[in-house]
Scaffold this motif. Structure first.
Motif, PDB file in Angstrom:
ATOM      1  N   LEU A 261     -14.160  14.479  -9.491  1.00 20.39           N
ATOM      2  CA  LEU A 261     -13.692  13.562 -10.515  1.00 20.39           C
ATOM      3  C   LEU A 261     -13.420  14.338 -11.795  1.00 20.39           C
ATOM      4  N   VAL A 262     -12.167  14.683 -12.000  1.00 12.34           N
ATOM      5  CA  VAL A 262     -11.725  15.301 -13.246  1.00 12.34           C
ATOM      6  C   VAL A 262     -10.468  14.567 -13.651  1.00 12.34           C
ATOM      7  N   LEU A 263     -10.207  14.517 -14.954  1.00 13.31           N
ATOM      8  CA  LEU A 263      -9.043  13.778 -15.408  1.00 13.31           C
ATOM      9  C   LEU A 263      -7.795  14.331 -14.748  1.00 13.31           C
ATOM     10  N   GLY A 264      -6.993  13.444 -14.163  1.00 17.57           N
ATOM     11  CA  GLY A 264      -5.783  13.842 -13.477  1.00 17.57           C
ATOM     12  C   GLY A 264      -5.975  14.065 -11.989  1.00 17.57           C
ATOM     13  N   SER A 265      -7.214  14.093 -11.493  1.00 20.71           N
ATOM     14  CA  SER A 265      -7.452  14.323 -10.073  1.00 20.71           C
ATOM     15  C   SER A 265      -7.267  13.033  -9.284  1.00 20.71           C
ATOM     16  N   THR A 266      -7.339  13.171  -7.962  1.00 22.78           N
ATOM     17  CA  THR A 266      -7.139  12.019  -7.090  1.00 22.78           C
ATOM     18  C   THR A 266      -8.138  10.905  -7.358  1.00 22.78           C
ATOM     19  N   THR A 267      -9.425  11.263  -7.442  1.00 22.83           N
ATOM     20  CA  THR A 267     -10.447  10.241  -7.623  1.00 22.83           C
ATOM     21  C   THR A 267     -10.237   9.482  -8.917  1.00 22.83           C
ATOM     22  N   SER A 268      -9.976  10.203  -9.985  1.00 25.83           N
ATOM     23  CA  SER A 268      -9.733   9.565 -11.276  1.00 25.83           C
ATOM     24  C   SER A 268      -8.513   8.665 -11.225  1.00 25.83           C
ATOM     25  N   GLU A 269      -7.446   9.127 -10.571  1.00 21.60           N
ATOM     26  CA  GLU A 269      -6.221   8.330 -10.452  1.00 21.60           C
ATOM     27  C   GLU A 269      -6.476   7.049  -9.663  1.00 21.60           C
ATOM     28  N   VAL A 270      -7.269   7.139  -8.600  1.00 20.01           N
ATOM     29  CA  VAL A 270      -7.560   5.964  -7.783  1.00 20.01           C
ATOM     30  C   VAL A 270      -8.353   4.933  -8.580  1.00 20.01           C
ATOM     31  N   ILE A 271      -9.378   5.388  -9.295  1.00 19.36           N
ATOM     32  CA  ILE A 271     -10.195   4.466 -10.085  1.00 19.36           C
ATOM     33  C   ILE A 271      -9.364   3.840 -11.198  1.00 19.36           C
ATOM     34  N   ARG A 272      -8.535   4.642 -11.836  1.00 20.18           N
ATOM     35  CA  ARG A 272      -7.696   4.133 -12.919  1.00 20.18           C
ATOM     36  C   ARG A 272      -6.682   3.112 -12.406  1.00 20.18           C
ATOM     37  N   GLY A 273      -6.132   3.357 -11.222  1.00 19.83           N
ATOM     38  CA  GLY A 273      -5.083   2.487 -10.704  1.00 19.83           C
ATOM     39  C   GLY A 273      -5.582   1.244  -9.997  1.00 19.83           C
ATOM     40  N   SER A 274      -6.879   1.185  -9.681  1.00 23.39           N
ATOM     41  CA  SER A 274      -7.445   0.034  -8.974  1.00 23.39           C
ATOM     42  C   SER A 274      -8.123  -0.892  -9.986  1.00 23.39           C
ATOM     43  N   LEU A 275      -7.660  -2.120 -10.077  1.00 23.60           N
ATOM     44  CA  LEU A 275      -8.154  -3.032 -11.101  1.00 23.60           C
ATOM     45  C   LEU A 275      -9.390  -3.786 -10.632  1.00 23.60           C
ATOM     46  N   VAL A 276     -10.297  -3.065  -9.979  1.00 24.83           N
ATOM     47  CA  VAL A 276     -11.565  -3.648  -9.527  1.00 24.83           C
ATOM     48  C   VAL A 276     -12.671  -2.660  -9.857  1.00 24.83           C
ATOM     49  N   SER A 277     -13.890  -3.092  -9.683  1.00 25.53           N
ATOM     50  CA  SER A 277     -15.025  -2.203  -9.895  1.00 25.53           C
ATOM     51  C   SER A 277     -15.090  -1.162  -8.779  1.00 25.53           C
ATOM     52  N   ALA A 278     -15.772  -0.044  -9.064  1.00 26.91           N
ATOM     53  CA  ALA A 278     -15.866   1.043  -8.091  1.00 26.91           C
ATOM     54  C   ALA A 278     -17.303   1.541  -8.014  1.00 26.91           C
ATOM     55  N   LEU A 279     -17.744   1.828  -6.794  1.00 31.92           N
ATOM     56  CA  LEU A 279     -19.047   2.436  -6.557  1.00 31.92           C
ATOM     57  C   LEU A 279     -18.791   3.868  -6.115  1.00 31.92           C
TER      58      LEU A 279
END
Length: 282
Positions: A261-279
């Protein structure tokens, strides 16, 4: 008794963090600790020793220091109000064991101390200074996920009790550890779980996906498992929106397309683009 550690900062996400913490505490049979940390810069007016001042400048700087001290008192008072509002909200949702902690210092250092008895950490997706127009994540979110030794529940702006969860699974060892942790916990017991691997299906990938599905079912979860084509940063948010997902579950770790999880990485992009909570698991 284990603890749900809920981190507040006074943003509009504070109410959602409280509701997510109450939900997690009820599911886990845990107590809640509400934590707010005021930064050291909020309490300091700077070191002015050794300076040479012109007439009147000394008094002006003394007045500025007095204003800094008064501002910090106001920040403390506001933080206590935020914590008390969250406490009342959680109590109204049926959780009685609630501790409140207000500290001055470094957030990550304080969390390292307070999460010793925590089973999960809850934090808002965006902080007080977030840019909503650009869907920027909270400035402390990456630091918290990187440093925490516990799963981190990232609260969306509004709480939605998870009835359907999407578990992003890439088959590697860290993902298998995540599956084991989900199966052993009671957090997703009532939710329908969609276990999804993004990418082309292979015999080995199918075996690992089936093994993960069996492990989750062995923990009493309702699971469907499948492959989906595409790139994680685009496909996962599309699945979330298309299938009415309430909670995204994924890893933040090295290797593969779901990397650190770093800004611009896949994980960050997925969390940013998904309008729901994330675990998120590390």
């Amino acid at each position: 008794m284990s603890t749900v550690l809920a981190c507040l900062d006074g943003s509009i996400y504070s109410g959602s963090v409280a509701e997510h913490a109450a939900w997690a505490a009820r599911r886990l049979g845990a107590s809640v600790e509400l934590l707010q940390v005021l930064g050291r810069r909020d309490s300091a007016s700077g070191d002015r020793s050794g300076r040479v001042f012109v007439d009147g400048q000394q008094r002006l700087l003394e007045q500025l220091a007095e204003m800094d001290a008064e501002r910090f008192k106001l920040l403390q008072a506001n933080a206590r109000l935020v914590l008390e509002a969250a406490r009342q909200r959680i109590e109204a949702l049926g959780v009685c064991e609630i501790a409140v902690t207000l500290r001055t210092g470094d957030l990550i250092e304080t969390m390292a101390e307070r999460e010793e008895t925590a089973e999960i950490v809850v934090v808002g997706k965006r902080g007080e200074a977030a840019d909503f127009a650009k869907l920027h994540l909270g400035s402390n979110l990456e630091r918290i996920v990187r440093s925490s030794r516990r799963p981190v529940l990232i609260a969306a702006r509004a709480f939605r009790e998870p009835k359907r969860a999407l578990i992003a699974f890439d088959g590697r060892s860290k993902a298998q550890e995540m599956i084991a942790a989900i199966a052993e916990a009671r957090l997703l017991g009532d939710a329908q779980c969609d276990l999804v691997t993004i990418g082309a299906e292979t015999a080995e990938g199918r075996r690992r996906l089936d093994d993960a599905s069996a492990r989750l079912k062995g923990g009493g979860l309702r699971v469907t498992a499948r492959f989906e084509q595409g790139q994680p940063e685009r496909t996962i948010p599309e699945i979330v929106a298309r299938d009415g997902i309430d909670l995204l579950v994924m890893g933040a770790y090295g290797h593969s397309q779901l990397r650190s999880l770093v800004l611009g990485s896949t994980t960050s992009e997925v969390i940013r683009g998904s309008l729901v909570s994330a675990l998120v698991f590390r």
